[in-house]
Design a protein around this motif. Structure first.
Motif, PDB file in Angstrom:
ATOM      1  N   ALA A 237       2.095  -2.367   0.847  1.00 52.06           N
ATOM      2  CA  ALA A 237       2.589  -2.829   2.146  1.00 52.06           C
ATOM      3  C   ALA A 237       3.516  -1.831   2.807  1.00 52.06           C
ATOM      4  O   ALA A 237       3.517  -1.686   4.034  1.00 52.06           O
ATOM      5  CB  ALA A 237       3.305  -4.159   1.980  1.00 52.06           C
ATOM      6  N   GLY A 238       4.341  -1.138   1.998  1.00 49.97           N
ATOM      7  CA  GLY A 238       5.296  -0.211   2.586  1.00 49.97           C
ATOM      8  C   GLY A 238       6.179  -0.909   3.601  1.00 49.97           C
ATOM      9  O   GLY A 238       6.703  -1.994   3.348  1.00 49.97           O
ATOM     10  N   ARG A 239       6.294  -0.295   4.770  1.00 52.14           N
ATOM     11  CA  ARG A 239       7.145  -0.857   5.818  1.00 52.14           C
ATOM     12  C   ARG A 239       6.340  -1.591   6.900  1.00 52.14           C
ATOM     13  O   ARG A 239       6.851  -1.848   7.990  1.00 52.14           O
ATOM     14  CB  ARG A 239       7.980   0.246   6.454  1.00 52.14           C
ATOM     15  CG  ARG A 239       8.913   0.935   5.470  1.00 52.14           C
ATOM     16  CD  ARG A 239       9.742   2.008   6.141  1.00 52.14           C
ATOM     17  NE  ARG A 239      10.595   2.708   5.179  1.00 52.14           N
ATOM     18  CZ  ARG A 239      11.425   3.691   5.500  1.00 52.14           C
ATOM     19  NH1 ARG A 239      11.525   4.098   6.765  1.00 52.14           N
ATOM     20  NH2 ARG A 239      12.154   4.273   4.573  1.00 52.14           N
ATOM     21  N   ALA A 240       5.112  -1.933   6.597  1.00 52.43           N
ATOM     22  CA  ALA A 240       4.288  -2.660   7.560  1.00 52.43           C
ATOM     23  C   ALA A 240       4.944  -3.996   7.904  1.00 52.43           C
ATOM     24  O   ALA A 240       5.476  -4.677   7.025  1.00 52.43           O
ATOM     25  CB  ALA A 240       2.892  -2.889   7.002  1.00 52.43           C
ATOM     26  N   PRO A 241       4.910  -4.392   9.175  1.00 53.10           N
ATOM     27  CA  PRO A 241       5.524  -5.664   9.566  1.00 53.10           C
ATOM     28  C   PRO A 241       4.664  -6.853   9.152  1.00 53.10           C
ATOM     29  O   PRO A 241       3.479  -6.710   8.839  1.00 53.10           O
ATOM     30  CB  PRO A 241       5.597  -5.545  11.092  1.00 53.10           C
ATOM     31  CG  PRO A 241       4.431  -4.654  11.442  1.00 53.10           C
ATOM     32  CD  PRO A 241       4.331  -3.659  10.314  1.00 53.10           C
TER      33      PRO A 241
ATOM     34  N   GLY B  76      -0.641   0.158   3.886  1.00 46.46           N
ATOM     35  CA  GLY B  76      -1.719  -0.770   4.217  1.00 46.46           C
ATOM     36  C   GLY B  76      -2.994  -0.557   3.439  1.00 46.46           C
ATOM     37  O   GLY B  76      -3.940  -1.342   3.577  1.00 46.46           O
ATOM     38  N   ARG B  77      -3.061   0.471   2.611  1.00 40.84           N
ATOM     39  CA  ARG B  77      -4.265   0.735   1.827  1.00 40.84           C
ATOM     40  C   ARG B  77      -4.186   0.012   0.481  1.00 40.84           C
ATOM     41  O   ARG B  77      -3.113  -0.326  -0.003  1.00 40.84           O
ATOM     42  CB  ARG B  77      -4.449   2.237   1.616  1.00 40.84           C
ATOM     43  CG  ARG B  77      -4.656   2.998   2.920  1.00 40.84           C
ATOM     44  CD  ARG B  77      -4.687   4.501   2.695  1.00 40.84           C
ATOM     45  NE  ARG B  77      -5.815   4.917   1.859  1.00 40.84           N
ATOM     46  CZ  ARG B  77      -5.982   6.171   1.415  1.00 40.84           C
ATOM     47  NH1 ARG B  77      -5.084   7.107   1.723  1.00 40.84           N
ATOM     48  NH2 ARG B  77      -7.024   6.481   0.661  1.00 40.84           N
ATOM     49  N   THR B  78      -5.317  -0.219  -0.138  1.00 39.94           N
ATOM     50  CA  THR B  78      -5.326  -0.925  -1.413  1.00 39.94           C
ATOM     51  C   THR B  78      -4.928   0.023  -2.539  1.00 39.94           C
ATOM     52  O   THR B  78      -5.195   1.230  -2.491  1.00 39.94           O
ATOM     53  CB  THR B  78      -6.712  -1.508  -1.727  1.00 39.94           C
ATOM     54  OG1 THR B  78      -7.646  -0.437  -1.936  1.00 39.94           O
ATOM     55  CG2 THR B  78      -7.200  -2.404  -0.594  1.00 39.94           C
ATOM     56  N   LEU B  79      -4.301  -0.530  -3.554  1.00 41.00           N
ATOM     57  CA  LEU B  79      -3.909   0.269  -4.709  1.00 41.00           C
ATOM     58  C   LEU B  79      -5.140   0.820  -5.427  1.00 41.00           C
ATOM     59  O   LEU B  79      -5.120   1.935  -5.955  1.00 41.00           O
ATOM     60  CB  LEU B  79      -3.071  -0.584  -5.666  1.00 41.00           C
ATOM     61  CG  LEU B  79      -1.721  -1.052  -5.131  1.00 41.00           C
ATOM     62  CD1 LEU B  79      -1.047  -1.982  -6.137  1.00 41.00           C
ATOM     63  CD2 LEU B  79      -0.818   0.116  -4.807  1.00 41.00           C
ATOM     64  N   LYS B  80      -6.210   0.052  -5.442  1.00 34.61           N
ATOM     65  CA  LYS B  80      -7.444   0.506  -6.072  1.00 34.61           C
ATOM     66  C   LYS B  80      -7.970   1.759  -5.393  1.00 34.61           C
ATOM     67  O   LYS B  80      -8.394   2.721  -6.053  1.00 34.61           O
ATOM     68  CB  LYS B  80      -8.495  -0.604  -6.024  1.00 34.61           C
ATOM     69  CG  LYS B  80      -9.801  -0.248  -6.721  1.00 34.61           C
ATOM     70  CD  LYS B  80     -10.763  -1.422  -6.687  1.00 34.61           C
ATOM     71  CE  LYS B  80     -12.070  -1.066  -7.390  1.00 34.61           C
ATOM     72  NZ  LYS B  80     -13.028  -2.211  -7.366  1.00 34.61           N
ATOM     73  N   GLU B  81      -7.923   1.783  -4.078  1.00 37.16           N
ATOM     74  CA  GLU B  81      -8.377   2.940  -3.311  1.00 37.16           C
ATOM     75  C   GLU B  81      -7.433   4.129  -3.514  1.00 37.16           C
ATOM     76  O   GLU B  81      -7.873   5.268  -3.696  1.00 37.16           O
ATOM     77  CB  GLU B  81      -8.436   2.568  -1.827  1.00 37.16           C
ATOM     78  CG  GLU B  81      -8.813   3.715  -0.895  1.00 37.16           C
ATOM     79  CD  GLU B  81      -8.689   3.344   0.566  1.00 37.16           C
ATOM     80  OE1 GLU B  81      -8.996   4.200   1.412  1.00 37.16           O
ATOM     81  OE2 GLU B  81      -8.275   2.196   0.861  1.00 37.16           O
ATOM     82  N   LEU B  82      -6.135   3.864  -3.514  1.00 39.71           N
ATOM     83  CA  LEU B  82      -5.153   4.940  -3.642  1.00 39.71           C
ATOM     84  C   LEU B  82      -5.203   5.606  -5.015  1.00 39.71           C
ATOM     85  O   LEU B  82      -4.843   6.782  -5.155  1.00 39.71           O
ATOM     86  CB  LEU B  82      -3.749   4.393  -3.383  1.00 39.71           C
ATOM     87  CG  LEU B  82      -3.462   3.974  -1.940  1.00 39.71           C
ATOM     88  CD1 LEU B  82      -2.128   3.249  -1.851  1.00 39.71           C
ATOM     89  CD2 LEU B  82      -3.477   5.181  -1.007  1.00 39.71           C
ATOM     90  N   ALA B  83      -5.652   4.868  -6.020  1.00 38.44           N
ATOM     91  CA  ALA B  83      -5.741   5.422  -7.371  1.00 38.44           C
ATOM     92  C   ALA B  83      -6.723   6.589  -7.444  1.00 38.44           C
ATOM     93  O   ALA B  83      -6.685   7.373  -8.397  1.00 38.44           O
ATOM     94  CB  ALA B  83      -6.143   4.333  -8.360  1.00 38.44           C
ATOM     95  N   GLU B  84      -7.575   6.735  -6.441  1.00 38.16           N
ATOM     96  CA  GLU B  84      -8.539   7.837  -6.407  1.00 38.16           C
ATOM     97  C   GLU B  84      -7.974   9.081  -5.727  1.00 38.16           C
ATOM     98  O   GLU B  84      -8.594  10.140  -5.746  1.00 38.16           O
ATOM     99  CB  GLU B  84      -9.819   7.388  -5.676  1.00 38.16           C
ATOM    100  CG  GLU B  84     -10.485   6.152  -6.271  1.00 38.16           C
ATOM    101  CD  GLU B  84     -10.926   6.382  -7.704  1.00 38.16           C
ATOM    102  OE1 GLU B  84     -11.414   7.493  -8.008  1.00 38.16           O
ATOM    103  OE2 GLU B  84     -10.775   5.443  -8.525  1.00 38.16           O
TER     104      GLU B  84
END
Length: 220
Positions: free
Chosen positions: A21-25, A92-100
């Motif tokens: 989520a980070g700083r997303a509102p 806003g990106r998924t952790l699954k996607e970021l793991a790549e």
């Protein structure tokens, strides 16, 4: 006796969705997260605090409101120093996607070298949050009133809390992913002696059952 209670925000909609989520509102607590948080706060070792500082993001503001029903605070304020990491383009990106992503390995193993594209580095976030806690401890230690409790609560985010714990333990930032704090859990650090003492970490009423990952998971 300056003591800091670090309270991670309760389970949020982003936690449930596996999104960074980070700083997303607009990221709020789930109903289950709010209920679990209330149960966790019933375990607090102290009910009177000098200060409550919280990240200005919605999920932490909501957590702070619930905390105010469980304990007394002389003052309450939002504090940008303990806001979530700015994950920049990762927000806003998924952790699954970021793991790549190639950067993922750096985040996990060499956190001090990790800087998020379009955002801030983990080292920058650790520095601002640790500096704020150190100044808060100094403020509590300088209070002269015997009526004022030298306890404070900081409501923040997983990686921020882990960075503060790592500093208190004298742990290199590169190792902070070895720590894990569950959503809605609280951690207690006693700053009254020559060195900080970690008195309790990731306390929850439901223990490991409150999260699908041991200790509540982290960025991993």
């Amino acid at each position: 006796m300056p003591v800091i209670v670090l309270l991670r925000h309760g389970l949020s909609s982003a936690n449930v969705s596996g999104i960074l989520a980070g700083r997303a509102p607009g990221v709020s607590l789930t109903d289950a997260g709010a209920s679990a948080l209330e149960a966790n706060l019933a375990l607090l070792p102290n009910r009177r605090f000098s200060r409550l500082l919280h990240s200005p993001l919605q999920r932490c503001a909501e957590t702070a409101e619930i905390a105010q029903r469980a304990a007394e605070f002389d003052s309450v304020s939002a504090d940008e120093s303990v806001i979530e990491l700015d994950y920049g383009d990762w927000t806003g990106r998924t952790l699954k996607e970021l793991a790549e992503e190639p950067l993922w390995a750096t985040v996990l193993r060499r956190a001090s070298q990790a800087e998020f594209p379009g955002g801030e580095s983990i080292a920058e976030a650790a520095r601002r949050s640790v500096d704020r806690v150190r100044s808060l401890v100094a403020e509590l230690g300088a209070e002269e009133s015997k009526e004022s409790p030298r306890w404070a609560m900081v409501v923040s985010h997983g990686d921020i809390i882990k960075a503060i714990i790592a500093d208190a333990l004298g742990m290199p930032l590169d190792d902070f992913q070895r720590l894990s704090v569950a959503p809605g859990s609280f951690t207690v650090i006693d700053y009254s002696g020559a060195v900080p003492v970690l008195a309790a970490m990731s306390v929850t009423a439901a223990g490991l059952a409150q999260s699908g990952a041991v200790g509540g998971g982290g960025i991993r």
